[in-house]
Scaffold this motif. Structure first.
Motif, PDB file in Angstrom:
ATOM      1  N   GLY A  46       1.082  14.864 -82.841  1.00 14.75           N
ATOM      2  CA  GLY A  46       2.179  15.161 -81.920  1.00 14.75           C
ATOM      3  C   GLY A  46       1.863  15.026 -80.448  1.00 14.75           C
ATOM      4  N   ALA A  47       0.597  14.733 -80.106  1.00 17.21           N
ATOM      5  CA  ALA A  47       0.225  14.551 -78.704  1.00 17.21           C
ATOM      6  C   ALA A  47      -0.586  13.270 -78.550  1.00 17.21           C
ATOM      7  N   PRO A  48       0.061  12.127 -78.530  1.00 17.41           N
ATOM      8  CA  PRO A  48      -0.656  10.859 -78.390  1.00 17.41           C
ATOM      9  C   PRO A  48      -1.219  10.683 -76.985  1.00 17.41           C
ATOM     10  N   PHE A  49      -2.181   9.815 -76.847  1.00 14.02           N
ATOM     11  CA  PHE A  49      -2.800   9.569 -75.538  1.00 14.02           C
ATOM     12  C   PHE A  49      -1.755   9.110 -74.531  1.00 14.02           C
ATOM     13  N   SER A  70       8.148  15.158 -69.663  1.00 11.46           N
ATOM     14  CA  SER A  70       7.621  15.534 -70.976  1.00 11.46           C
ATOM     15  C   SER A  70       8.443  14.903 -72.069  1.00 11.46           C
ATOM     16  N   VAL A  71       7.764  14.270 -72.993  1.00 14.78           N
ATOM     17  CA  VAL A  71       8.417  13.743 -74.187  1.00 14.78           C
ATOM     18  C   VAL A  71       7.756  14.411 -75.361  1.00 14.78           C
ATOM     19  N   ILE A  72       8.433  15.328 -76.016  1.00 16.38           N
ATOM     20  CA  ILE A  72       7.827  16.176 -77.026  1.00 16.38           C
ATOM     21  C   ILE A  72       7.849  15.483 -78.374  1.00 16.38           C
ATOM     22  N   ALA A  73       6.782  15.730 -79.141  1.00 20.13           N
ATOM     23  CA  ALA A  73       6.633  14.938 -80.352  1.00 20.13           C
ATOM     24  C   ALA A  73       7.055  15.554 -81.642  1.00 20.13           C
ATOM     25  N   ALA A  74       7.343  16.783 -81.839  1.00 22.54           N
ATOM     26  CA  ALA A  74       7.798  17.204 -83.151  1.00 22.54           C
ATOM     27  C   ALA A  74       8.337  18.599 -83.172  1.00 22.54           C
TER      28      ALA A  74
END
Length: 311
Positions: A57-60, A8-12
């Motif tokens: 915050g959730a790119p493809f 998981s790479v979380i975006a914000a």
């Protein structure tokens, strides 16, 4: 069925946190504004659990690297105002309700195994992307489920974020129902499970003297620290919409997709939404000079590859 996300790479992540009572300086908060009989001495504004959104915050595919930017939004109603730990103003007192909305751009500063850290990526000035507003909404509170009404009243305070000292979010990759607060209003929507915290600084540039008659704006700053940001939603309904600029009323749909924080279906980026909680306290570090004000705003975004998990 419970799902699992391996990398998981979380975006914000952004939160408006709670300050300690120690050193808090009482100010006058007049819940009636220009009308008589509403003045109270307080040192903490405690916001009810609210909503935060990491736009994009959730790119493809969920791959987010250093430098990835999101627009963070937050909205909540006032729960209570207190003095020395004793509640003196409750939500709806004298038929008055108050709300806070805020936003700022962040970018990914570092990533780890299921964790991410952020830094501010915005100009330190009041704008459509960097803002903080408090509203007096009269007898009607902001509606957490619809996301409407948080900016419907009279704006009584404004400011902007000046720095983000730390901002982070982490997850083990598990997924569950998005809405576990009372009735499930999002029966077909799931969410990444995780948490984080944020430490940031902001400045007030306006306070309505009818509501804050003795609040000195000179050299005033906010200290935000140690506030949680959580998914899924266990204390408040997820909002269907947000104010994109702190002025428009619920003009931006949450648009989180079938799994909040995980995007493996849309070629365009989904947003990531989470529960945010915090409070605000006032203090003067130096005589007649500074005041500290804490909130709670939190955002987190997302994620890497998925591992199938058999039922």
């Amino acid at each position: 069925m419970k799902k699992s996300l391996t990398k998981s790479v979380i975006a914000a992540a952004l939160a408006l946190p709670a300050l300690a009572f120690a050193g808090a300086t009482p100010i006058t908060f007049d819940v009636n504004g220009s009308a008589a009989g509403g003045a109270h001495s307080i040192d903490v504004l405690d916001w009810a659990p609210g909503n935060a959104l990491a736009v994009g915050g959730a790119p493809f595919g969920g791959i987010i690297g250093v430098g990835y930017q999101t627009q963070l939004l937050y909205q909540a109603n006032l729960s209570v105002a207190s003095l020395n730990g004793t509640n003196v103003v409750a939500a709806g007192l004298n038929s008055q309700n108050f709300s806070v909305v805020a936003g700022v751009k962040e970018k990914v500063a570092a990533t780890g195994s299921g964790s991410v850290q952020f830094t501010m990526d915005d100009v330190a000035a009041l704008s459509s992307t960097n803002f903080f507003y408090m509203y007096a909404n009269g007898p009607t509170a902001g509606n957490n489920l619809t996301g409407k009404g948080f900016t419907a009243g009279t704006m009584i305070m404004s400011g902007y974020i000046t720095s983000i000292n730390s901002s982070n979010y982490s997850t083990l990759g598990d997924v569950g129902n998005l809405d576990i607060f009372g009735a499930n209003n999002y029966a077909v929507t799931q969410s990444l499970i995780g948490s984080g915290s944020t430490d940031l600084t902001a400045r007030i540039n306006f306070a309505d003297v009818n509501y804050f008659p003795d609040l000195n704006l000179a050299s005033m700053v906010f200290a935000f620290s140690n506030t949680s940001q959580v998914t899924p939603f266990a204390q408040v309904n997820p909002s269907a919409a947000f104010s994109s600029d702190g002025i428009s009323d619920g003009n931006l749909l949450s648009n989180i997709g079938p799994v909040n924080g995980a995007n493996f279906t849309s070629q365009q980026a989904y947003n990531f939404q989470f529960q945010a909680d915090g409070n605000s306290s006032f203090s003067v570090p130096e005589p007649d000079s500074l005041a500290l004000f804490g909130l709670a705003l939190g955002f987190a975004g997302l994620l890497g590859r998925r591992r199938a998990k058999k039922a």
